[in-house]
Scaffold this active site. Structure first.
Site, PDB file in Angstrom:
ATOM      1  N   HIS A 192      50.474  36.277  46.129  1.00  0.00           N
ATOM      2  CA  HIS A 192      49.365  36.834  45.352  1.00  0.00           C
ATOM      3  C   HIS A 192      48.887  35.865  44.275  1.00  0.00           C
ATOM      4  O   HIS A 192      49.662  35.498  43.385  1.00  0.00           O
ATOM      5  CB  HIS A 192      49.848  38.136  44.706  1.00  0.00           C
ATOM      6  CG  HIS A 192      48.804  38.872  43.941  1.00  0.00           C
ATOM      7  ND1 HIS A 192      48.958  39.206  42.619  1.00  0.00           N
ATOM      8  CD2 HIS A 192      47.598  39.355  44.318  1.00  0.00           C
ATOM      9  CE1 HIS A 192      47.895  39.870  42.211  1.00  0.00           C
ATOM     10  NE2 HIS A 192      47.053  39.976  43.223  1.00  0.00           N
ATOM     11  N   HIS A 239      40.788  34.933  38.478  1.00  0.00           N
ATOM     12  CA  HIS A 239      40.897  36.386  38.596  1.00  0.00           C
ATOM     13  C   HIS A 239      40.039  37.167  37.600  1.00  0.00           C
ATOM     14  O   HIS A 239      39.241  38.017  37.973  1.00  0.00           O
ATOM     15  CB  HIS A 239      42.356  36.819  38.446  1.00  0.00           C
ATOM     16  CG  HIS A 239      42.529  38.304  38.510  1.00  0.00           C
ATOM     17  ND1 HIS A 239      42.445  39.127  37.402  1.00  0.00           N
ATOM     18  CD2 HIS A 239      42.731  39.124  39.557  1.00  0.00           C
ATOM     19  CE1 HIS A 239      42.602  40.376  37.768  1.00  0.00           C
ATOM     20  NE2 HIS A 239      42.777  40.416  39.063  1.00  0.00           N
TER      21      HIS A 239
HETATM   22  O1  G3P Z   1      45.160  41.409  46.891  1.00  0.00           O
HETATM   23  C1  G3P Z   1      45.373  42.512  46.090  1.00  0.00           C
HETATM   24  C2  G3P Z   1      45.122  42.295  44.637  1.00  0.00           C
HETATM   25  O2  G3P Z   1      44.814  40.971  44.381  1.00  0.00           O
HETATM   26  C3  G3P Z   1      44.095  43.153  44.054  1.00  0.00           C
HETATM   27  O3  G3P Z   1      44.178  43.225  42.677  1.00  0.00           O
HETATM   28  O4  G3P Z   1      43.505  42.675  40.403  1.00  0.00           O
HETATM   29  O5  G3P Z   1      45.283  41.364  41.479  1.00  0.00           O
HETATM   30  O6  G3P Z   1      42.948  41.084  42.195  1.00  0.00           O
HETATM   31  P1  G3P Z   1      43.973  42.021  41.656  1.00  0.00           P
HETATM   32 CA    CA Z   2      43.053  39.530  43.925  1.00  0.00          CA
END
Ligand code: G3P
Ligand code: CA
Length: 290
Positions: free
Chosen positions: A40, A82
């Site tokens: 992630h 992000h």
């Molecule tokens: O891929 C799932 C996740 O990335 C969604 O939430 O806020 O971490 O982008 P966020």
């Molecule tokens: Ca994400």
């Protein structure tokens, strides 16, 4: 692979679909393959999120799938970051103290290129930059990795779907081998995902969220994955998702996030998910191997 998945896959192949979905229906709960583990924002517990070192770290740990977040600068460059603000993950407050709230969309790429996106995380990452999507794609390719690309806040960036597809095409990522198994485009914004599907139907897509069961058939028309937070799902929810064929005829898949501990990883394996998105993919892998 059980009969439902086999039938759906056969239908997709007969229809001439170029996609080879990752072992559709081979869920851990029915004795199939374990879930794919997706790093992630890269291996973001160990390197600054959404940077090249974060995907290099994922590669070093042995993870092929990485996730990222794509947004756009004031002058129209796609960058990997992000938050909608540069504040948390760069030194923008020091470099541009008078530009609060430091929104990505309010800075040119030349300005963002001056920022340090690594020092907040640790001294060994001083000098790390916010990557452009094009730079990021080159590194993913170099690392022989696969990408779960999130269109982040697409409502701020009209046309980002087409623009992202153009960058992917220029990087060679819309040819058959890439769309067949190395790329998924996802978003919390269903309209944005639908647009990607309409613009490039071969590209696999995912919706981030946990739609009501009654709404799932609507999503199945333009997505291949439903990707919910792990606290929002159950085995019955995952089964209900799997029972539907997605946009390419195979059973809808589920990749859940953000799972960073062994107990939660084991729980979602029991639910039968297809993918686990984690800041600590090594922790999840170890739990899966127990
Ligand atoms: O891929 C799932 C996740 O990335 C969604 O939430 O806020 O971490 O982008 P966020
Ligand atoms: Ca994400």
């Amino acid at each position: 692979m059980h009969a439902r998945a086999l039938a759906a896959t056969t239908t997709a192949l007969l229809a001439g679909a170029v996609l080879t979905l990752a072992a559709p229906g081979a869920h851990a709960d029915d004795g199939g393959a374990p879930p794919v583990v997706i790093a992630h924002r890269g291996a973001s517990a160990y390197a600054p999120e959404n940077t090249l070192p974060a995907i290099d770290k994922a590669a070093a740990l042995g993870f092929r799938w990485v996730e990222n977040d794509v947004q756009r600068t004031k002058d129209g460059r796609l960058v990997v970051i992000h938050d909608d603000s540069l504040k948390r993950t760069t030194n923008v407050e020091d470099v541009f103290p008078d530009r609060a709230p430091w929104k990505v969309k309010d800075f040119t790429y030349a300005e963002i290129a001056r920022l340090d996106a690594g020092s907040w995380f640790g001294p060994e990452y001083v000098g790390t930059r916010v990557p452009t999507l094009a730079e990021y794609m080159r590194r993913v390719e170099h690392n022989h990795q696969n990408l779960l690309l999130e269109l982040k806040n697409p409502e701020f960036y009209p046309g980002i779907e087409q623009q992202t597809l153009k960058v992917l095409a220029n990087a060679g990522w819309l040819d058959a081998p890439h769309v067949a198994g190395r790329l998924v485009v996802q978003s919390f914004n269903a309209d944005s995902v639908r647009t990607v599907h309409q613009l490039k139907p071969a590209v696999k897509t995912g919706f981030l969220g946990t739609p009501n069961l009654t709404d799932l058939p609507g999503y199945a028309g333009f997505v291949d994955q439903i990707n919910p937070t792990y606290g929002s799902i159950s085995a019955s929810y995952v089964n209900a998702v799997h029972a539907l064929a997605g946009a390419h005829g195979a059973p809808l898949e589920v990749s859940t996030w953000t799972v960073d501990d062994a107990a939660s990883a084991k729980k979602v394996v029991g639910y039968g998910v297809d993918g686990i998105i984690s800041n600590k993919p090594d922790v999840v892998r170890a739990a899966l191997q127990e």
